[in-house]
Scaffold this motif. Sequence first.
Motif, PDB file in Angstrom:
ATOM      1  N   GLY A 202       8.390 111.181  46.883  1.00  0.00           N
ATOM      2  CA  GLY A 202       9.187 110.028  47.260  1.00  0.00           C
ATOM      3  C   GLY A 202       8.357 108.894  47.832  1.00  0.00           C
ATOM      4  N   PHE A 203       7.238 108.562  47.214  1.00  0.00           N
ATOM      5  CA  PHE A 203       6.354 107.518  47.728  1.00  0.00           C
ATOM      6  C   PHE A 203       7.021 106.148  47.619  1.00  0.00           C
ATOM      7  CE2 PHE A 203       3.714 111.110  46.827  1.00  0.00           C
ATOM      8  CZ  PHE A 203       2.785 111.104  47.865  1.00  0.00           C
ATOM      9  N   ARG A 204       6.979 105.399  48.719  1.00  0.00           N
ATOM     10  CA  ARG A 204       7.690 104.122  48.802  1.00  0.00           C
ATOM     11  C   ARG A 204       6.740 102.988  49.143  1.00  0.00           C
ATOM     12  NH1 ARG A 204      10.715 106.725  46.382  1.00  0.00           N
ATOM     13  NH2 ARG A 204      12.923 107.137  46.758  1.00  0.00           N
ATOM     14  N   VAL A 205       6.883 101.912  48.377  1.00  0.00           N
ATOM     15  CA  VAL A 205       6.050 100.722  48.536  1.00  0.00           C
ATOM     16  C   VAL A 205       6.845  99.640  49.251  1.00  0.00           C
ATOM     17  CG1 VAL A 205       4.953  98.842  47.252  1.00  0.00           C
ATOM     18  CG2 VAL A 205       4.644 101.200  46.500  1.00  0.00           C
ATOM     19  N   PRO A 206       6.245  98.945  50.214  1.00  0.00           N
ATOM     20  CA  PRO A 206       6.950  97.817  50.830  1.00  0.00           C
ATOM     21  C   PRO A 206       7.086  96.668  49.834  1.00  0.00           C
ATOM     22  CG  PRO A 206       4.684  97.947  51.638  1.00  0.00           C
ATOM     23  CD  PRO A 206       4.919  99.178  50.810  1.00  0.00           C
ATOM     24  N   LEU A 207       8.309  96.250  49.578  1.00  0.00           N
ATOM     25  CA  LEU A 207       8.565  95.197  48.597  1.00  0.00           C
ATOM     26  C   LEU A 207       8.267  93.835  49.214  1.00  0.00           C
ATOM     27  CD1 LEU A 207       9.720  94.648  45.737  1.00  0.00           C
ATOM     28  CD2 LEU A 207      11.959  94.398  46.802  1.00  0.00           C
ATOM     29  N   GLY A 209       8.502  90.095  50.387  1.00  0.00           N
ATOM     30  CA  GLY A 209       9.708  89.447  50.902  1.00  0.00           C
ATOM     31  C   GLY A 209      10.482  88.637  49.881  1.00  0.00           C
ATOM     32  N   ALA A 210       9.769  87.935  49.003  1.00  0.00           N
ATOM     33  CA  ALA A 210      10.454  87.087  48.018  1.00  0.00           C
ATOM     34  C   ALA A 210      11.352  87.912  47.106  1.00  0.00           C
ATOM     35  CB  ALA A 210       9.426  86.325  47.188  1.00  0.00           C
ATOM     36  N   TYR A 211      10.926  89.134  46.778  1.00  0.00           N
ATOM     37  CA  TYR A 211      11.736  90.007  45.936  1.00  0.00           C
ATOM     38  C   TYR A 211      12.838  90.687  46.743  1.00  0.00           C
ATOM     39  CZ  TYR A 211       8.061  89.547  42.395  1.00  0.00           C
ATOM     40  OH  TYR A 211       7.173  89.060  41.478  1.00  0.00           O
ATOM     41  N   ARG A 212      12.522  91.029  47.995  1.00  0.00           N
ATOM     42  CA  ARG A 212      13.504  91.732  48.823  1.00  0.00           C
ATOM     43  C   ARG A 212      14.787  90.924  48.985  1.00  0.00           C
ATOM     44  NH1 ARG A 212      10.615  92.304  53.013  1.00  0.00           N
ATOM     45  NH2 ARG A 212       9.567  94.178  52.276  1.00  0.00           N
ATOM     46  N   GLU A 213      14.656  89.615  49.043  1.00  0.00           N
ATOM     47  CA  GLU A 213      15.827  88.762  49.226  1.00  0.00           C
ATOM     48  C   GLU A 213      16.756  88.784  48.015  1.00  0.00           C
ATOM     49  OE1 GLU A 213      14.315  84.929  50.155  1.00  0.00           O
ATOM     50  OE2 GLU A 213      13.398  85.546  52.054  1.00  0.00           O
ATOM     51  N   LEU A 214      16.282  89.292  46.885  1.00  0.00           N
ATOM     52  CA  LEU A 214      17.097  89.316  45.662  1.00  0.00           C
ATOM     53  C   LEU A 214      17.966  90.564  45.565  1.00  0.00           C
ATOM     54  CD1 LEU A 214      14.318  88.254  43.106  1.00  0.00           C
ATOM     55  CD2 LEU A 214      16.072  86.775  44.101  1.00  0.00           C
ATOM     56  N   ILE A 215      17.697  91.583  46.378  1.00  0.00           N
ATOM     57  CA  ILE A 215      18.396  92.863  46.231  1.00  0.00           C
ATOM     58  C   ILE A 215      19.820  92.759  46.765  1.00  0.00           C
ATOM     59  CG2 ILE A 215      18.329  95.322  46.737  1.00  0.00           C
ATOM     60  CD1 ILE A 215      15.390  95.057  47.331  1.00  0.00           C
ATOM     61  N   ALA A 217      23.306  93.969  48.406  1.00  0.00           N
ATOM     62  CA  ALA A 217      23.564  94.945  49.468  1.00  0.00           C
ATOM     63  C   ALA A 217      23.924  96.305  48.875  1.00  0.00           C
ATOM     64  CB  ALA A 217      24.697  94.448  50.364  1.00  0.00           C
ATOM     65  N   GLY A 218      23.349  97.347  49.448  1.00  0.00           N
ATOM     66  CA  GLY A 218      23.682  98.701  49.036  1.00  0.00           C
ATOM     67  C   GLY A 218      22.881  99.239  47.880  1.00  0.00           C
ATOM     68  N   VAL A 219      21.980  98.442  47.317  1.00  0.00           N
ATOM     69  CA  VAL A 219      21.153  98.891  46.189  1.00  0.00           C
ATOM     70  C   VAL A 219      19.836  99.427  46.736  1.00  0.00           C
ATOM     71  CG1 VAL A 219      19.871  98.143  44.134  1.00  0.00           C
ATOM     72  CG2 VAL A 219      22.194  97.309  44.540  1.00  0.00           C
ATOM     73  N   ASP A 220      19.431 100.594  46.265  1.00  0.00           N
ATOM     74  CA  ASP A 220      18.196 101.209  46.720  1.00  0.00           C
ATOM     75  C   ASP A 220      17.004 100.341  46.335  1.00  0.00           C
ATOM     76  OD1 ASP A 220      16.968 103.971  47.693  1.00  0.00           O
ATOM     77  OD2 ASP A 220      15.761 103.274  46.015  1.00  0.00           O
ATOM     78  N   GLU A 221      16.151 100.074  47.316  1.00  0.00           N
ATOM     79  CA  GLU A 221      15.008  99.189  47.083  1.00  0.00           C
ATOM     80  C   GLU A 221      14.061  99.748  46.031  1.00  0.00           C
ATOM     81  OE1 GLU A 221      11.346  97.843  49.841  1.00  0.00           O
ATOM     82  OE2 GLU A 221      13.295  97.134  50.571  1.00  0.00           O
ATOM     83  N   PHE A 222      13.856 101.070  46.041  1.00  0.00           N
ATOM     84  CA  PHE A 222      12.950 101.676  45.065  1.00  0.00           C
ATOM     85  C   PHE A 222      13.477 101.498  43.645  1.00  0.00           C
ATOM     86  CE2 PHE A 222      11.345 105.157  42.481  1.00  0.00           C
ATOM     87  CZ  PHE A 222       9.986 105.078  42.718  1.00  0.00           C
TER      88      PHE A 222
END
Length: 270
Positions: A202-207, A209-215, A217-222
């Motif tokens: 379950g390796f997770r990368v920090p997204l 910021g510019a992309y994070r704002e597009l997600i 609500a409730g959608v898994d970042e990975f």
Amino acid sequence: MFSILLQEERPGPLRRLFGGPRVELRTFKKLRFAVVSLPSVRRADFHKLRKILGRTGGNLVVQRGIQLPPGCGLALLDTSPYARSVLQTTLDSMLRRAKIPLRELNTLLFDPSGRELECAKVLVKYSGRLKIVTGAQALYEDFSHRMLEEYGAVVSVEDTLENPSHCRLVVAPGGLGEQAPLAGDTPVLSVEDCGAQRGYFGFRVPLPGAYRELIPAGVDEFDFQAALYSLCHVLALGKIPAAACLRCGQEIQVERMAADILEKTADFNL
């Protein structure tokens, strides 16, 4: 392009009973994806939804909690290509920064189907001895010969997983299946939980910021990252080492994982 399927938060009673999907097209630089909102997933007309989604219906990202009904004609995005790329990048970063003599690092790659050649290329750079357990004998025998000629690297190829406890590290991106108990106390890195006693997954990368704002609500970042990587060709996401992973269902920092695996206490600065 890809599509994200959401359940509307508070649809009115009439919309919940009779309303159809709402589609919003979002763009960011060269990215394009559709956000499809349903008033009620349970009452959704999936025949109509398939027509709306088109080709993106075979690579859906869905909000947490949404379950696609069997036989609906839609399919979730396969996140494994992105997960494998993140695993390889993290492994490379960890081993490159490790203060450990090469002769002490014996590693094992478990790849029954012959899909993990790129992972083998990472491991061979840092391993005093690399063992590959695979059903793709021809592929890896050729790899073994080339590595010996070019780098003097010792790579052994076997078809059976036996007693990997002598290895410092086992890498099994696709898991170990029923052979997980054989790993014993040896650290195992994989994409999903492989059932090993010391399994990291379950390796997770920090997204960024510019992309994070597009997600939405409730959608898994990975899942969102995997869609950007696989369907929008944001390949740079696969070159970022993970910051965290899971062990026994608990999230830990990758620095801690590296120290645990390599028995070091120094800061690895991944």
